[in-house]
Design a protein around this motif. Sequence first.
Motif, PDB file in Angstrom:
ATOM      1  N   UNK A  93       0.850  -1.189   0.000  1.00 28.61           N
ATOM      2  CA  UNK A  93       0.000   0.000   0.000  1.00 28.61           C
ATOM      3  C   UNK A  93       0.889   1.244   0.000  1.00 28.61           C
ATOM      4  N   UNK A  94       0.334   2.324  -0.501  1.00 28.10           N
ATOM      5  CA  UNK A  94       1.063   3.593  -0.493  1.00 28.10           C
ATOM      6  C   UNK A  94       0.730   4.348   0.782  1.00 28.10           C
ATOM      7  N   UNK A  95       1.760   4.925   1.405  1.00 24.89           N
ATOM      8  CA  UNK A  95       1.564   5.758   2.585  1.00 24.89           C
ATOM      9  C   UNK A  95       1.937   7.197   2.239  1.00 24.89           C
ATOM     10  N   UNK A  96       1.315   8.125   2.916  1.00 25.34           N
ATOM     11  CA  UNK A  96       1.526   9.543   2.603  1.00 25.34           C
ATOM     12  C   UNK A  96       2.821  10.052   3.219  1.00 25.34           C
ATOM     13  N   UNK A  97       3.378  11.088   2.594  1.00 26.09           N
ATOM     14  CA  UNK A  97       4.518  11.823   3.145  1.00 26.09           C
ATOM     15  C   UNK A  97       4.231  13.302   2.952  1.00 26.09           C
ATOM     16  N   UNK A  98       4.392  14.083   4.009  1.00 24.44           N
ATOM     17  CA  UNK A  98       4.060  15.502   3.936  1.00 24.44           C
ATOM     18  C   UNK A  98       4.848  16.185   2.823  1.00 24.44           C
ATOM     19  N   UNK A  99       6.135  15.855   2.726  1.00 22.54           N
ATOM     20  CA  UNK A  99       6.976  16.439   1.682  1.00 22.54           C
ATOM     21  C   UNK A  99       7.137  15.438   0.548  1.00 22.54           C
ATOM     22  N   UNK A 100       6.155  15.392  -0.340  1.00 19.93           N
ATOM     23  CA  UNK A 100       6.231  14.547  -1.525  1.00 19.93           C
ATOM     24  C   UNK A 100       6.529  15.436  -2.727  1.00 19.93           C
ATOM     25  N   UNK A 101       7.479  15.035  -3.533  1.00 19.57           N
ATOM     26  CA  UNK A 101       7.956  15.855  -4.636  1.00 19.57           C
ATOM     27  C   UNK A 101       6.915  15.920  -5.740  1.00 19.57           C
ATOM     28  N   UNK A 102       6.033  16.934  -5.661  1.00 16.04           N
ATOM     29  CA  UNK A 102       4.973  17.088  -6.648  1.00 16.04           C
ATOM     30  C   UNK A 102       5.105  18.376  -7.424  1.00 16.04           C
ATOM     31  N   UNK A 103       4.041  18.746  -8.119  1.00 14.83           N
ATOM     32  CA  UNK A 103       4.093  19.885  -9.036  1.00 14.83           C
ATOM     33  C   UNK A 103       4.297  21.213  -8.320  1.00 14.83           C
ATOM     34  N   UNK A 104       3.972  21.305  -7.034  1.00 15.50           N
ATOM     35  CA  UNK A 104       4.125  22.558  -6.307  1.00 15.50           C
ATOM     36  C   UNK A 104       5.395  22.569  -5.458  1.00 15.50           C
ATOM     37  N   UNK A 105       5.567  21.559  -4.611  1.00 12.57           N
ATOM     38  CA  UNK A 105       6.689  21.565  -3.670  1.00 12.57           C
ATOM     39  C   UNK A 105       8.045  21.432  -4.353  1.00 12.57           C
ATOM     40  N   UNK A 106       8.085  20.879  -5.563  1.00  9.30           N
ATOM     41  CA  UNK A 106       9.375  20.694  -6.223  1.00  9.30           C
ATOM     42  C   UNK A 106      10.059  22.026  -6.544  1.00  9.30           C
TER      43      UNK A 106
END
Length: 839
Positions: free
Chosen positions: A753-766
């Motif tokens: 299963x996938x678990x969340x991470x607050x700092x996930x490298x996406x379109x905004x945080x990157x």
Amino acid sequence: MSETVNIIVDGIEAEVPKGLTVVDAAKMVDVDIPVFCHHPKLEPVGMCRMCLVDIGMPMFDRETREPVMDDDGTQKINWGRGMQTGCTVRVADGMNVRTNTEGVLDARNTVIEFLLTSHPLDCPICDKGGECPLQNLTMAHGLGDSHFPFDQKMKNDKHVPLGDLIALDRERCIQCARCVRFQDEVVDDPVLGFHNRGRKLEIITYSDPGFDSYWSGNTTDICPVGALTTNDFRFGARPWELRPVASISPHGPEGENITMSTRQEAKSGGRVVIKRIMPRQNEQVNEIWISDRTRFGHHFADADGRLMTPMVRKNGELQAASWDEALSLVADKFKAAGSNAAGLSGDRMSNEDLFAFQDMMRNTVGTNNIDLANGRIAGGDVTAQVGVGTGTNLADMGAGDAVIVFASDLHEEAPIWWLRVKQAAQRGAKVFTFNVRETRLDAVAAETTLYKPGDAIDTARALLNALNVSDQKAKDGVGAIASAIADAENVVAFYGFEGLTYEETDSLSRILANVLLVNGNVGKANNGLIAVWPHNNTQGAWDMGIHPAFGPGYKALDKAGKSAADIYESGADALYVMGADPVGDGLMNGRKNVGFMVVQELFMNATAELADVVLPAQSWAERDGTFTNGERRIQLYYPAIAPMGKSKADWQIIGMLNEKMGGDKPKMAASLVFKKAIAAGVAQYKGMDYRSLAQVEKQFPDVGGADLYYGGNSYENKHGMGQQWASAAESGEVTSLDIPDAKSSKVSGIATIRTAALYTNGSLLQHSELLEPRMATPRIMINEADANGIATGDEVQVRVNGETMTLQAYVNGVAPQGVALLNGVPHVAGVIDAEITKG
């Protein structure tokens, strides 16, 4: 109503809540007692002695217990033998307080003199200069000279990195311990502490990496001097040069209230830029705290690579075009496609954008093929019925109340809610967590239920069944939890999507709704359901009708359209993608079966690269609008910086396009879209407008005033606390909800299963370089019993849904036996039977 006592402060009679400190009680009657170590959100310690005051109590005869009267007929006051710290003494009935006597003022002068013996006189270059409590109190109480020789001044390190985000100036630190206590008492991250003794006392970090906390930036807000500064604002601007602009976080579902501090600067080509993000007080939402993701995750707004002009594909290449050329082409294609057109939207857009989008697609183009591009969690229609009641404030929950958290890791997904639920537990509320694995909230939970992958729905049904039976006094397991829930005065249930398919989240939301309905825990404040949405305006997207089966306000359609999954499979003659990247997210296989595609975005993403037309949109910082948080509170945000290039607000683009296709003329402002379209077309928003959303009320504790020493540098809320719309249960319209069968996502091998991470490298945080070291490393966590020769640090190949990912292995007890946890990767729904191979 809480018990009160009567006190007198500097001759002012007041009735205040029992249990307040003298400092806080005085604040309620607008008498300011200066402090350094005291903060109204922290436990009192009496370290700095700045709050020394005279405290007296009425005198009574020891034998008769009759009041002892003075010559003037008033009761005598026993002032004691000396001054007392106002931050540690609790008010009592009849208490008298004097805050401005000669002795009190002398004590304040002395404290300031001691603090300045080793404090650097670098106000002109200090980031805190202009909003510094020590600076202000020195001007008010400091002497013009000192008894201490200059050669005894302590010199210390000026720039000590506590981590990637926060820097410490040890010379400026006055050892008030606010930062240490905040990390320990408020957020349960005791990663800071004192080292050495006496004048050599200094702050250090215990964690690796340094200052490892999601809340580190808040310490800079409550630091009463310039000892702690954020690395993205340090030496960046003077506080008096900054223009504050009220806004809402563009990230999580909690709806954190923020202030963007902006300044026009030469190095940015004369543009107004965002220099920092600060908390804005809203005691019903985020109080005065924000997560570091919100604080440091704003750089996408004016990042390099923003789309600046419309683009049209010519001769196989995307080329710059005028707005008229691009929109004319799109209008012709969508008019021709009609009911065979489709629209997919992201859930970060404003309510104004989302309403305009569905209105154009349904009423001008003529299609109900509308959906969220990456719908991870269902239940917006359920929260509309049994969502938390208006007036809900998680800070009011405590002993006698219960909180359910199902299939969600609040610490990683919605840290503000994690903080507030944790604090409710510390006040006595019983928290019950349900998940495949352990989460951080389990530390304060009354009971943690770990179910096997694929058993979430069965576990939730068992809870509902236990509540429905006559004997709820089971001593253990789900029965005991049901008994505790039945006995609770108030119950709030959170549900997420960890390890669940979209269909399973729909069933889960309805089961939990019925759990709440059994004992009437709906339709009133501090009771009801909250969905842990993936983004900042997922609730708003549901409210605005971004769904194939219903329109705005959850009004059922005569004929349902295609869902996103259907669109990805069967395609469309014309596809409009707004604020989403289904190709990059692995949901859409290129341009499969799509005749014409337009993408409206901030950046050139994988979907935009395949589009026929690309339209540049504005970020949330460049325009005004509204978001609706997970508690259904509509909140207003304002423009802070000028638009990038020729970009336009999403609702403006939709309005111009709609007019080209024969629809109504576009509204002139976002406020008119809200008032004339949303408030008129969404029943739950009726009667609201930007003026009502901008209303404020007095909050306690006071922050942001001239006395920054009291509440810190968080901004006072002057621009709107929002409005919460009422769920159907508040009108008594809900009795029970049907529960659809959801196919269980069980697997035969190791359940992944996938678990969340607050700092996930996406379109905004990157685009936030400061957060790069904190970004979650794409990895798979495996239990030692399942490792099969794989060791921590090994590179492994993980095949999921036909796609292969190269991940780093992490072998320890984090993952339960028989379960593998994906972290730092794009969303994967449900429980997957993944293939895991070494090398």
